[in-house]
Design a protein around this motif. Structure first.
Motif, PDB file in Angstrom:
ATOM      1  N   ILE A 149       0.845  -1.199   0.000  1.00 43.87           N
ATOM      2  CA  ILE A 149       0.000   0.000   0.000  1.00 43.87           C
ATOM      3  C   ILE A 149       0.877   1.245   0.000  1.00 43.87           C
ATOM      4  O   ILE A 149       1.869   1.321   0.731  1.00 43.87           O
ATOM      5  N   GLY A 150       0.509   2.220  -0.826  1.00 45.12           N
ATOM      6  CA  GLY A 150       1.163   3.521  -0.853  1.00 45.12           C
ATOM      7  C   GLY A 150       0.131   4.600  -0.583  1.00 45.12           C
ATOM      8  O   GLY A 150      -0.978   4.554  -1.132  1.00 45.12           O
ATOM      9  N   ILE A 151       0.471   5.590   0.263  1.00 42.58           N
ATOM     10  CA  ILE A 151      -0.479   6.633   0.660  1.00 42.58           C
ATOM     11  C   ILE A 151       0.134   8.011   0.454  1.00 42.58           C
ATOM     12  O   ILE A 151       1.277   8.262   0.830  1.00 42.58           O
ATOM     13  N   ASN A 152      -0.641   8.912  -0.132  1.00 38.25           N
ATOM     14  CA  ASN A 152      -0.269  10.316  -0.246  1.00 38.25           C
ATOM     15  C   ASN A 152      -1.509  11.159   0.013  1.00 38.25           C
ATOM     16  O   ASN A 152      -2.640  10.665  -0.055  1.00 38.25           O
ATOM     17  N   CYS A 153      -1.317  12.432   0.349  1.00 37.66           N
ATOM     18  CA  CYS A 153      -2.459  13.305   0.587  1.00 37.66           C
ATOM     19  C   CYS A 153      -2.255  14.634  -0.120  1.00 37.66           C
ATOM     20  O   CYS A 153      -1.133  14.993  -0.495  1.00 37.66           O
ATOM     21  N   GLY A 154      -3.330  15.362  -0.313  1.00 39.62           N
ATOM     22  CA  GLY A 154      -3.265  16.657  -0.973  1.00 39.62           C
ATOM     23  C   GLY A 154      -4.446  16.855  -1.903  1.00 39.62           C
ATOM     24  O   GLY A 154      -5.312  15.986  -2.032  1.00 39.62           O
TER      25      GLY A 154
END
Length: 243
Positions: free
Chosen positions: A101-106
């Motif tokens: 799993i890879g997570i980023n926000c924005g």
């Protein structure tokens, strides 16, 4: 889909059909619990958006734990990539399908798709989530620096694993690992990692991996801590998950 799982389909076709159905069911249970929006699936890969980073990480933690505790077809557990592994200190640390799993926000651009009656998200922040996921190993959760700064200490422990450059993403990016299942060990993540020398040349402290005047002057200074910054709530937090 991870390359090692391609062989599982040829060796355990019926078991993999059962396992994939269970994988999808458990994924959706966790997504629903943490108010995630399932943007789309491509094969066994999920793209999901959340209201905030904490929900995204909590969902990822639940996914890793429920997959670990699930009952998988017996045939799969004899395979090297799905076998059960027990640690003397932490108990069972591997069992069954392993999801990365890879997570980023924005902020992300969105577009309504009349064919599916769903909203799709796109843009650099979405691309970064996918790029981060691509360097993860099965069973590993990786997050961007922006996600890291939004987490509180009670949510999850995270460790810095390096600074990477990604195709289609501007500039090098720091990546962190969430320690979901204690006892799991991973090899160094494969990617275009920025070297310590390059970081030092840019005035980045190789201890705290932040611009640091003191450490820029004192290369042999002791590791310096730093307080996590704050930022406004993101419009979307996206993870890309893949077995």
């Amino acid at each position: 889909i991870n390359a090692e799982y391609m062989g599982l389909w040829s060796l355990h076709n019926e078991d993999m059909r059962i396992a994939l159905h269970q994988h999808n069911r458990l994924m959706r249970q966790a997504i629903e619990k943490y108010r995630g929006y399932e943007v789309k699936t491509i094969g066994d890969s999920f793209m999901v958006s959340f209201h905030n980073s904490k929900d995204a990480v909590s969902c990822s933690n639940m996914i890793q734990m429920t997959l670990l505790q699930a009952e998988w077809p017996a045939g799969l557990l004899f395979n090297e990539n799905c076998k059960q592994v027990t640690d003397s200190r932490y108990g069972t640390i591997w069992s069954g399908l392993r999801v990365r799993i890879g997570i980023n926000c924005g902020h992300a651009d969105m577009e309504y798709d009349g064919r599916t009656n769903k909203v799709d998200y796109y843009g650099q922040n979405v691309n970064l989530a996918a790029r981060i996921e691509s360097i993860a190993y099965g069973g590993q959760v990786l997050i961007s620096e922006d996600v890291y700064t939004e987490l509180d200490e009670e949510n999850s422990e995270a460790i810095y694993i390096g600074e990477f450059t990604f195709k289609g993403v501007a500039g090098p990016r720091k990546v962190y690992q969430i320690n979901t299942v204690m006892g799991r060990q991973f090899p160094p993540n494969q990617g275009q990692q920025v070297s310590e020398i390059a970081a030092m040349d840019r005035g980045i402290c190789t201890k705290c991996m932040r611009p640091c005047n003191h450490c820029a002057r004192e290369r042999n200074a002791r590791s310096m801590g730093w307080r996590k910054g704050t930022r406004s709530t993101a419009t979307s937090t996206t993870f890309s998950g893949n077995v």
